[in-house]
Enzyme design. Structure first.
Site, PDB file in Angstrom:
ATOM      1  N   ARG A 178       0.809  -1.220   0.000  1.00 42.66           N
ATOM      2  CA  ARG A 178       0.000   0.000   0.000  1.00 42.66           C
ATOM      3  C   ARG A 178       0.840   1.268   0.000  1.00 42.66           C
ATOM      4  NH1 ARG A 178      -4.318   0.555   4.408  1.00 42.66           N
ATOM      5  NH2 ARG A 178      -3.134  -0.784   5.792  1.00 42.66           N
ATOM      6  N   ARG A 182       7.637   7.309  -4.673  1.00 40.24           N
ATOM      7  CA  ARG A 182       7.594   8.323  -5.729  1.00 40.24           C
ATOM      8  C   ARG A 182       8.961   8.920  -6.011  1.00 40.24           C
ATOM      9  NH1 ARG A 182       3.279  11.402  -2.912  1.00 40.24           N
ATOM     10  NH2 ARG A 182       1.374  10.192  -3.225  1.00 40.24           N
ATOM     11  N   ARG A 255      -7.447  -5.591  16.064  1.00 37.22           N
ATOM     12  CA  ARG A 255      -6.381  -4.785  16.667  1.00 37.22           C
ATOM     13  C   ARG A 255      -7.054  -3.503  17.129  1.00 37.22           C
ATOM     14  NH1 ARG A 255      -1.590  -6.102  18.393  1.00 37.22           N
ATOM     15  NH2 ARG A 255      -0.649  -4.098  17.905  1.00 37.22           N
ATOM     16  N   ARG A 286       2.409   6.952  16.605  1.00 37.28           N
ATOM     17  CA  ARG A 286       2.405   8.311  16.048  1.00 37.28           C
ATOM     18  C   ARG A 286       1.783   9.300  17.024  1.00 37.28           C
ATOM     19  NH1 ARG A 286      -2.074   7.913  11.139  1.00 37.28           N
ATOM     20  NH2 ARG A 286      -3.799   7.484  12.536  1.00 37.28           N
ATOM     21  N   GLU A 311      -0.656   7.569  19.950  1.00 37.51           N
ATOM     22  CA  GLU A 311      -1.376   6.339  19.613  1.00 37.51           C
ATOM     23  C   GLU A 311      -0.539   5.108  19.957  1.00 37.51           C
ATOM     24  OE1 GLU A 311      -2.811   6.306  15.608  1.00 37.51           O
ATOM     25  OE2 GLU A 311      -3.944   8.160  15.896  1.00 37.51           O
ATOM     26  N   TYR A 359     -11.963  -3.876   6.731  1.00 38.14           N
ATOM     27  CA  TYR A 359     -11.523  -2.487   6.868  1.00 38.14           C
ATOM     28  C   TYR A 359     -11.997  -1.683   5.662  1.00 38.14           C
ATOM     29  CZ  TYR A 359      -9.125   1.826   7.381  1.00 38.14           C
ATOM     30  OH  TYR A 359      -8.902   3.178   7.503  1.00 38.14           O
ATOM     31  N   ASP A 361     -12.192   2.488   4.240  1.00 43.76           N
ATOM     32  CA  ASP A 361     -12.058   3.923   4.429  1.00 43.76           C
ATOM     33  C   ASP A 361     -13.451   4.540   4.312  1.00 43.76           C
ATOM     34  OD1 ASP A 361      -9.414   4.492   5.043  1.00 43.76           O
ATOM     35  OD2 ASP A 361      -8.766   4.370   2.952  1.00 43.76           O
TER      36      ASP A 361
HETATM   37  P1  FAD Z   1     -18.522   2.996  12.763  1.00 40.73           P
HETATM   38  O1  FAD Z   1     -18.106   4.395  12.526  1.00 40.73           O
HETATM   39  O2  FAD Z   1     -17.707   2.167  13.661  1.00 40.73           O
HETATM   40  O3  FAD Z   1     -20.027   3.025  13.301  1.00 40.73           O
HETATM   41  C1  FAD Z   1     -20.664   1.914  13.895  1.00 40.73           C
HETATM   42  C2  FAD Z   1     -21.583   2.431  14.984  1.00 40.73           C
HETATM   43  O4  FAD Z   1     -22.413   1.372  15.434  1.00 40.73           O
HETATM   44  C3  FAD Z   1     -20.829   2.930  16.217  1.00 40.73           C
HETATM   45  O5  FAD Z   1     -21.230   4.245  16.529  1.00 40.73           O
HETATM   46  C4  FAD Z   1     -21.236   1.948  17.318  1.00 40.73           C
HETATM   47  O6  FAD Z   1     -21.329   2.557  18.590  1.00 40.73           O
HETATM   48  C5  FAD Z   1     -22.589   1.476  16.827  1.00 40.73           C
HETATM   49  N1  FAD Z   1     -22.970   0.155  17.350  1.00 40.73           N
HETATM   50  C6  FAD Z   1     -22.257  -0.990  17.275  1.00 40.73           C
HETATM   51  N2  FAD Z   1     -22.922  -1.991  17.871  1.00 40.73           N
HETATM   52  C7  FAD Z   1     -24.108  -1.482  18.319  1.00 40.73           C
HETATM   53  C8  FAD Z   1     -25.204  -2.031  19.025  1.00 40.73           C
HETATM   54  N3  FAD Z   1     -25.252  -3.319  19.373  1.00 40.73           N
HETATM   55  N4  FAD Z   1     -26.232  -1.205  19.337  1.00 40.73           N
HETATM   56  C9  FAD Z   1     -26.220   0.103  18.989  1.00 40.73           C
HETATM   57  N5  FAD Z   1     -25.182   0.670  18.318  1.00 40.73           N
HETATM   58  C10 FAD Z   1     -24.137  -0.109  17.994  1.00 40.73           C
HETATM   59  N6  FAD Z   1     -11.162   6.265   6.901  1.00 40.73           N
HETATM   60  C11 FAD Z   1     -10.726   7.213   6.029  1.00 40.73           C
HETATM   61  O7  FAD Z   1     -11.309   7.377   4.955  1.00 40.73           O
HETATM   62  N7  FAD Z   1      -9.656   8.015   6.350  1.00 40.73           N
HETATM   63  C12 FAD Z   1      -8.978   7.893   7.528  1.00 40.73           C
HETATM   64  O8  FAD Z   1      -8.017   8.637   7.772  1.00 40.73           O
HETATM   65  C13 FAD Z   1      -9.404   6.894   8.443  1.00 40.73           C
HETATM   66  N8  FAD Z   1      -8.767   6.721   9.623  1.00 40.73           N
HETATM   67  C14 FAD Z   1      -9.174   5.728  10.485  1.00 40.73           C
HETATM   68  C15 FAD Z   1      -8.489   5.561  11.697  1.00 40.73           C
HETATM   69  C16 FAD Z   1      -8.894   4.561  12.580  1.00 40.73           C
HETATM   70  C17 FAD Z   1      -8.164   4.371  13.887  1.00 40.73           C
HETATM   71  C18 FAD Z   1      -9.965   3.709  12.232  1.00 40.73           C
HETATM   72  C19 FAD Z   1     -10.398   2.594  13.146  1.00 40.73           C
HETATM   73  C20 FAD Z   1     -10.657   3.884  11.050  1.00 40.73           C
HETATM   74  C21 FAD Z   1     -10.258   4.897  10.152  1.00 40.73           C
HETATM   75  N9  FAD Z   1     -10.947   5.112   8.965  1.00 40.73           N
HETATM   76  C22 FAD Z   1     -10.519   6.079   8.082  1.00 40.73           C
HETATM   77  C23 FAD Z   1     -12.120   4.290   8.603  1.00 40.73           C
HETATM   78  C24 FAD Z   1     -13.460   4.894   9.060  1.00 40.73           C
HETATM   79  O9  FAD Z   1     -13.458   5.043  10.457  1.00 40.73           O
HETATM   80  C25 FAD Z   1     -14.606   3.972   8.636  1.00 40.73           C
HETATM   81  O10 FAD Z   1     -14.649   3.873   7.241  1.00 40.73           O
HETATM   82  C26 FAD Z   1     -15.976   4.418   9.107  1.00 40.73           C
HETATM   83  O11 FAD Z   1     -15.963   4.833  10.427  1.00 40.73           O
HETATM   84  C27 FAD Z   1     -16.912   3.275   8.987  1.00 40.73           C
HETATM   85  O12 FAD Z   1     -18.181   3.640   9.382  1.00 40.73           O
HETATM   86  P2  FAD Z   1     -19.190   2.554   9.956  1.00 40.73           P
HETATM   87  O13 FAD Z   1     -20.509   3.218  10.018  1.00 40.73           O
HETATM   88  O14 FAD Z   1     -19.084   1.289   9.199  1.00 40.73           O
HETATM   89  O15 FAD Z   1     -18.633   2.195  11.395  1.00 40.73           O
HETATM   90  N1  UDP Z   2       4.154   2.070   7.498  1.00 42.41           N
HETATM   91  C1  UDP Z   2       5.478   2.130   7.893  1.00 42.41           C
HETATM   92  N2  UDP Z   2       5.992   3.322   8.322  1.00 42.41           N
HETATM   93  C2  UDP Z   2       5.237   4.459   8.367  1.00 42.41           C
HETATM   94  C3  UDP Z   2       3.894   4.399   7.941  1.00 42.41           C
HETATM   95  C4  UDP Z   2       3.369   3.187   7.524  1.00 42.41           C
HETATM   96  O1  UDP Z   2       6.168   1.141   7.872  1.00 42.41           O
HETATM   97  O2  UDP Z   2       5.767   5.506   8.781  1.00 42.41           O
HETATM   98  C5  UDP Z   2       3.621   0.752   7.053  1.00 42.41           C
HETATM   99  C6  UDP Z   2       2.964  -0.031   8.186  1.00 42.41           C
HETATM  100  O3  UDP Z   2       3.277  -1.385   8.002  1.00 42.41           O
HETATM  101  C7  UDP Z   2       1.498   0.187   7.942  1.00 42.41           C
HETATM  102  C8  UDP Z   2       1.417   0.271   6.433  1.00 42.41           C
HETATM  103  O4  UDP Z   2       2.634   0.913   6.064  1.00 42.41           O
HETATM  104  O5  UDP Z   2       0.740  -0.876   8.431  1.00 42.41           O
HETATM  105  C9  UDP Z   2       0.228   1.051   5.927  1.00 42.41           C
HETATM  106  O6  UDP Z   2       0.248   2.318   6.527  1.00 42.41           O
HETATM  107  P1  UDP Z   2      -0.848   3.417   6.256  1.00 42.41           P
HETATM  108  O7  UDP Z   2      -0.524   4.594   7.083  1.00 42.41           O
HETATM  109  O8  UDP Z   2      -0.986   3.600   4.794  1.00 42.41           O
HETATM  110  O9  UDP Z   2      -2.200   2.746   6.699  1.00 42.41           O
HETATM  111  P2  UDP Z   2      -2.933   2.603   8.080  1.00 42.41           P
HETATM  112  O10 UDP Z   2      -2.626   1.209   8.496  1.00 42.41           O
HETATM  113  O11 UDP Z   2      -2.418   3.639   9.031  1.00 42.41           O
HETATM  114  O12 UDP Z   2      -4.341   2.813   7.676  1.00 42.41           O
END
Ligand code: FAD
Ligand code: UDP
Length: 376
Positions: A178, A182, A255, A286, A311, A359, A361
């Site tokens: 991923r 560049r 995780r 980070r 984090e 997973y 986005d």
């Molecule tokens: P969620 O946002 O998890 O919503 C599910 C909801 O269901 C929650 O509010 C929960 O409380 C509720 N729920 C669950 N079980 C029950 C129950 N039994 N009763 C009532 N309510 C319940 N995407 C990006 O595009 N860019 C990013 O930079 C990015 N960063 C991320 C960083 C992290 C650490 C994580 C974990 C994800 C990241 N994502 C990112 C992904 C993004 O968070 C998800 O695509 C998005 O939140 C998914 O939405 P969802 O509705 O599927 O889930």
């Molecule tokens: N990664 C790394 N060094 C960095 C950032 C990312 O080695 O400084 C690796 C790491 O294995 C990570 C993967 O690249 O799981 C993907 O990272 P990215 O930030 O794209 O995705 P994330 O897992 O944070 O959504």
């Protein structure tokens, strides 16, 4: 009066579904077990700064329909993700680009950088050949044959082992594919055409999508399980799929990330929203400085304080937030069994990252919901 849809979960999947259903004249009730709406994109305002409570979120997509859709709800700013890596006190730009190669080796042209990378890749390939293999068997081999030993040892190894809690030689090669490489001076992390943060924060996006939709927080679906048919014709379920089926095949694993959030008495702590700490010895992966997602130039200093989150990537246990699905054989097979079982529930739509155990986005989540409505 009965609802057309009971939507479990107010994350991006649930609220986008509610918005599109409402436009079709359907009545929805959105419930969430948390005390607030928005799922993982919810922000908490601390000292005038929108703090990404469940992890930093940057919206990015190349899909114009999705970009126009979110911008029709709330305008997005020009934030461009350009994380910096800190390895033993020295800073390197990410993703791996000419700036990184200059910082690492002092090379100033793409040809020089290419020669250096090729030299290092050749060493890694020769070592693999000596072992009698042609395809990278694990993340370490993949990284070394993609970018060479220097960058692997300083910017990848420690970070990856912290993030996944396992040695790079035990991790699958695909994780590292991923990372873009560049040969231009371009620190923009994403290749997508559009990116940004909603002006005023993600809660504006959630509120806009839920405008006119009935919601209840603090309600766990488990309390309505036997009775939801009395409330609505159909169910949209975005919670964990194993929980829905009472863990009948066993529990799925995740995780998770623990956040240590601090308010600091300084206007500008690290000069960037995201700084990765790539050495193994620093326990966190980070540090996020939230104000830089939405404040630019002088705005940074107009707000005298700052909020940072360190984090810590950790193994998930019951009661913790389930963040990333674990892509190993056990969990993949288990999730597939649950997904098969879900197909028999014709009056339930399972969607989003927890119900699919996948997973996603943010933009692909919206695409998923669009698809459901296009096929209706
Ligand atoms: P969620 O946002 O998890 O919503 C599910 C909801 O269901 C929650 O509010 C929960 O409380 C509720 N729920 C669950 N079980 C029950 C129950 N039994 N009763 C009532 N309510 C319940 N995407 C990006 O595009 N860019 C990013 O930079 C990015 N960063 C991320 C960083 C992290 C650490 C994580 C974990 C994800 C990241 N994502 C990112 C992904 C993004 O968070 C998800 O695509 C998005 O939140 C998914 O939405 P969802 O509705 O599927 O889930
Ligand atoms: N990664 C790394 N060094 C960095 C950032 C990312 O080695 O400084 C690796 C790491 O294995 C990570 C993967 O690249 O799981 C993907 O990272 P990215 O930030 O794209 O995705 P994330 O897992 O944070 O959504």
């Amino acid at each position: 009066m009965k609802y057309d849809y009971l939507i479990v979960g107010s994350g991006l999947f649930g609220v986008t579904f509610a918005y599109l259903a409402k436009q079709k004249g359907k009545r929805c009730l959105v419930i969430d077990k948390r005390s607030h709406l928005g799922g993982n994109i919810y922000c908490e305002n601390i000292e005038g700064i929108n703090v990404h409570k469940y992890g930093a979120h940057i919206f990015h997509t190349s899909n114009k329909q999705v970009w126009d859709f979110v911008n029709s709800i709330v305008e997005f700013n020009r934030y461009t993700n350009s994380p910096v890596a800190n390895y033993k006190g020295k800073l390197y730009n990410l993703p791996f680009n000419m700036n990184t190669f200059y910082q690492m080796w002092g090379v100033t042209t793409p040809d020089e950088a290419m020669a250096k990378i090729e030299e290092q890749k050749a060493e890694a390939v020769a070592k693999m050949n000596a072992d009698g293999v042609t395809e990278p068997r694990n993340l370490e081999e993949q990284a070394k044959t993609l970018i060479g030993t220097d960058i692997y040892e300083s910017l990848i190894k420690g970070y990856t082992e912290k993030q996944w809690g396992r040695k790079c030689i035990e991790l699958p090669a695909f994780i590292i594919k991923r990372l873009p490489v560049r040969l231009v001076f371009d620190n923009n992390y994403f290749n997508d055409k559009y990116q940004g943060i909603p002006i005023g924060g993600y809660n504006k996006l959630i509120d806009g999508l839920l405008d006119g939709v009935e919601t209840r927080t603090g309600v766990d679906f488990s309390t309505l399980k036997g009775t939801w048919h009395d409330i609505a014709d159909k169910l949209v379920y975005t919670g964990a799929i194993d929980e829905y089926f009472d863990y009948c095949y066993g529990k799925l694993e995740y995780r998770t990330v623990r956040f240590e959030t601090e308010v600091l008495d300084t206007a500008n702590y690290q000069g960037n929203a995201v700084v990765n700490y790539t050495e193994r010895e620093v326990p966190y992966t980070r540090v996020i400085e939230h104000k830089h997602f939405e404040m630019f130039g002088q705005e940074v200093y107009n707000c005298p304080k700052t909020v940072i989150s360190k984090e810590y990537s950790t193994e998930w246990q019951q009661g913790m937030e389930p963040y990333y699905p674990v892509n190993d054989q056990r969990n993949n097979e288990l999730a597939e069994k649950y997904r098969e079982k879900a197909k028999n529930n014709k009056d339930v739509i399972f969607g989003g990252r927890l119900a699919e155990y996948k997973y996603y986005d943010m933009a692909p989540i919206i695409e998923q919901v669009f698809e459901i409505f296009n096929n209706k």
